[in-house]
Each structure stands twice: as C-alpha cells, then as structure tokens.
Scaffold this motif. Structure first.
Motif, PDB file in Angstrom:
ATOM      1  N   ASP A 107      -0.804   2.646   2.528  1.00  0.00           N
ATOM      2  CA  ASP A 107      -0.443   1.666   0.918  1.00  0.00           C
ATOM      3  C   ASP A 107       1.520   1.500   0.976  1.00  0.00           C
ATOM      4  OD1 ASP A 107       0.816   5.130   1.222  1.00  0.00           O
ATOM      5  OD2 ASP A 107      -0.661   4.936  -0.790  1.00  0.00           O
ATOM      6  N   ASP A 110       7.808   5.726   1.014  1.00  0.00           N
ATOM      7  CA  ASP A 110       8.533   5.572  -0.321  1.00  0.00           C
ATOM      8  C   ASP A 110      10.147   6.848   0.276  1.00  0.00           C
ATOM      9  OD1 ASP A 110       9.154   5.901  -2.616  1.00  0.00           O
ATOM     10  OD2 ASP A 110       8.306   8.048  -2.860  1.00  0.00           O
ATOM     11  N   THR A 111       9.979   7.603   0.581  1.00  0.00           N
ATOM     12  CA  THR A 111      10.729   8.767   0.816  1.00  0.00           C
ATOM     13  C   THR A 111      11.014   8.508   2.932  1.00  0.00           C
ATOM     14  OG1 THR A 111       9.861  10.581   1.379  1.00  0.00           O
ATOM     15  CG2 THR A 111      10.771  10.170   0.043  1.00  0.00           C
ATOM     16  N   GLY A 112       9.533   7.737   3.317  1.00  0.00           N
ATOM     17  CA  GLY A 112       9.184   7.960   5.083  1.00  0.00           C
ATOM     18  C   GLY A 112       8.709   9.533   5.623  1.00  0.00           C
ATOM     19  N   THR A 114       6.507  10.629   4.957  1.00  0.00           N
ATOM     20  CA  THR A 114       4.152  11.062   5.342  1.00  0.00           C
ATOM     21  C   THR A 114       4.329  10.788   7.115  1.00  0.00           C
ATOM     22  OG1 THR A 114       3.894  11.045   3.022  1.00  0.00           O
ATOM     23  CG2 THR A 114       2.051  10.522   4.752  1.00  0.00           C
ATOM     24  N   LYS A 138       9.788   0.820   0.144  1.00  0.00           N
ATOM     25  CA  LYS A 138      10.489   0.890  -0.906  1.00  0.00           C
ATOM     26  C   LYS A 138      11.627   1.392  -0.256  1.00  0.00           C
ATOM     27  CE  LYS A 138       7.896   3.560  -5.249  1.00  0.00           C
ATOM     28  NZ  LYS A 138       7.934   4.497  -5.713  1.00  0.00           N
ATOM     29  N   VAL A 160       4.268   2.732  -8.580  1.00  0.00           N
ATOM     30  CA  VAL A 160       3.842   1.092  -8.706  1.00  0.00           C
ATOM     31  C   VAL A 160       2.281   1.931  -8.600  1.00  0.00           C
ATOM     32  CG1 VAL A 160       5.357  -0.681  -8.012  1.00  0.00           C
ATOM     33  CG2 VAL A 160       3.691   0.926  -6.160  1.00  0.00           C
TER      34      VAL A 160
HETATM   35  P1  IMP Z   1       6.342   8.615   1.864  1.00  0.00           P
HETATM   36  O1  IMP Z   1       6.241  10.113   2.314  1.00  0.00           O
HETATM   37  O2  IMP Z   1       7.499   9.478   0.619  1.00  0.00           O
HETATM   38  O3  IMP Z   1       6.857   7.834   1.755  1.00  0.00           O
HETATM   39  O4  IMP Z   1       5.485   8.790   0.534  1.00  0.00           O
HETATM   40  C1  IMP Z   1       4.512   8.289   1.056  1.00  0.00           C
HETATM   41  C2  IMP Z   1       3.213   8.530  -0.144  1.00  0.00           C
HETATM   42  O5  IMP Z   1       3.439   8.794  -1.332  1.00  0.00           O
HETATM   43  C3  IMP Z   1       1.784   7.383  -0.157  1.00  0.00           C
HETATM   44  O6  IMP Z   1       0.938   6.957   1.236  1.00  0.00           O
HETATM   45  C4  IMP Z   1       1.545   7.636  -1.895  1.00  0.00           C
HETATM   46  O7  IMP Z   1       0.483   8.601  -1.492  1.00  0.00           O
HETATM   47  C5  IMP Z   1       3.010   8.341  -2.587  1.00  0.00           C
HETATM   48  N1  IMP Z   1       4.074   7.446  -3.335  1.00  0.00           N
HETATM   49  C6  IMP Z   1       4.886   6.416  -3.162  1.00  0.00           C
HETATM   50  N2  IMP Z   1       5.314   5.424  -3.867  1.00  0.00           N
HETATM   51  C7  IMP Z   1       4.109   5.734  -4.551  1.00  0.00           C
HETATM   52  C8  IMP Z   1       4.469   5.352  -5.580  1.00  0.00           C
HETATM   53  O8  IMP Z   1       5.262   4.058  -6.306  1.00  0.00           O
HETATM   54  N3  IMP Z   1       3.201   4.813  -6.320  1.00  0.00           N
HETATM   55  C9  IMP Z   1       1.884   5.209  -6.092  1.00  0.00           C
HETATM   56  N4  IMP Z   1       2.187   6.619  -4.801  1.00  0.00           N
HETATM   57  C10 IMP Z   1       3.521   6.478  -4.026  1.00  0.00           C
END
Ligand code: IMP
Length: 186
Positions: A107, A110-112, A114, A138, A160
């Motif tokens: 979806d 964000d931080t990357g 995951t 993002k 979001v």
């Molecule tokens: P990452 O590991 O920080 O890249 O985060 C990935 C996961 O965080 C995404 O698959 C989302 O489920 C959740 N996430 C990150 N940013 C948002 C946001 O703005 N809204 C809702 N969920 C988010």
C-alpha cells in the motif's frame, strides 16, 4: 446511489489521491508491468502484503495481462500512526516460491523497514527476483535505502487513510486516499 458512495467521509479533511486518479494509475502500472515481465520472458508471482494492499491488488491485477498467480502474507509494523520499528511476519506464504519471480504489492513505502524485511525473506525462500509495486511512496520518511520498482503516487509526509490504508483498522474501505481531520487523533 453512486453519488452517496462517493460522498466524502465526514472525518476526512482532504482527498490526496482521487478514486479516478487511482484507477487511471492502476491501468498505467498494469500495462508497464505486463510489458516488463513479457519482455523478460517471466511470469511473476504477485505477493500481496495484508491488509493494506488488497484494494490496490484487486484493481492492479485487472490490468496485468499475463498468467500470474498470487498469494498473501501479513506483517505487523504499525500501531495507530506510529511505527513500532520492528517487523513481524504474522502470516507466511502458502506456497514454495523457489526459483519464482516475485512482485510484491504494497500500500505504501514509508520508512522502508517492512519492504526490506519482506524482500529479504523472499530471497531466503529462494526467489529468483523480487520487484516491488506500491500504491504510495512517502520518500521523506525513509530510514532504509529502498525504492519501489513501480510507484503509483509520491505523497508528502502526511498520515493517510483510505484505499486499504487504515487508522486503527478504520477507513480502509474509502475509495480514495485522504487525510483525517486533526480531531480524529485526539
Ligand atoms: P514502513 O515499514 O515504515 O515502510 O511501513 C509500511 C507500512 O506502514 C505500510 O504497509 C502501512 O501499513 C503502514 N503505514 C505507513 N504510512 C502510513 C500512512 O500514512 N497511513 C496508514 N498506514 C501507513
């Protein structure tokens, strides 16, 4: 009836990406993915990361004109609006992916964290290649150096909801991507 469904949710402050824009972009991405994998002579196994990527997966695969297979996995990384920093696999794939070409559907990047962990897991399971398609990106929030191969929309640093994205499990069913009113966080 259709107008009713399209009405903006009362808790949404603004729409960042409209339903129409998402549909148009899904068609473009699907076409590009089809061409890329066809030219490589590869058929991808599409892996959807639950739950946020489901609406995007459903729309995107309509436009991938290849004999794909798909599977699901679930990871946990967020509670409310804060990253808990630690990625946990809570549901694993249901099949062997040894020698397969994996297209991860997300979806949002964000931080990357995951995607880094999930990509590593795919290679550990013997994937031949791993590519990423994400509805949203993002980049301003990135702490891990990772880029999706296909991105729907690059968005600013705002939390979001909608089109799969949630706040405490709500708003996933909105047909657009939007920002919640400030009072929703109080
Ligand atoms: P990452 O590991 O920080 O890249 O985060 C990935 C996961 O965080 C995404 O698959 C989302 O489920 C959740 N996430 C990150 N940013 C948002 C946001 O703005 N809204 C809702 N969920 C988010």
């Amino acid at each position: 009836m259709q107008e009713e469904i399209k009405r903006m949710h009362p808790n949404i402050k603004k729409v960042l990406v409209s339903e129409e824009a998402i549909q148009t972009r899904c068609a473009e991405l699907g076409k590009q993915i089809t061409e890329d994998y066809r030219n490589l002579g590869k058929v991808p196994v599409v892996v959807s990361v639950l739950k946020g990527s489901v609406p995007f997966l459903v729309n995107l695969i309509k436009y991938i004109d290849l004999d794909i297979e798909f599977d699901f996995m679930a990871v946990s990384s967020y509670e409310g609006t804060e990253s808990i920093g630690d990625v946990k696999i809570i549901m694993d794939l249901n099949r062997s992916i040894k020698g397969d070409h994996i297209l991860m559907v997300e979806d949002i990047v964000d931080t990357g964290r995951t995607l880094k962990e999930v990509t590593k897991l795919m290679f550990n399971k013997g994937a031949e290649s791993v590519k990423i398609v994400s509805l949203l990106d993002k980049p301003s929030r990135r702490v891990i150096d990772i880029t999706a191969d296909y991105v729907g929309f690059t968005i600013p640093n705002e939390f979001v909801v909608g089109f799969g994205l949630d706040f405490d499990e709500k708003y996933r069913n909105l047909p657009y991507v939007g920002v919640l009113k400030d009072e929703c966080y109080q």
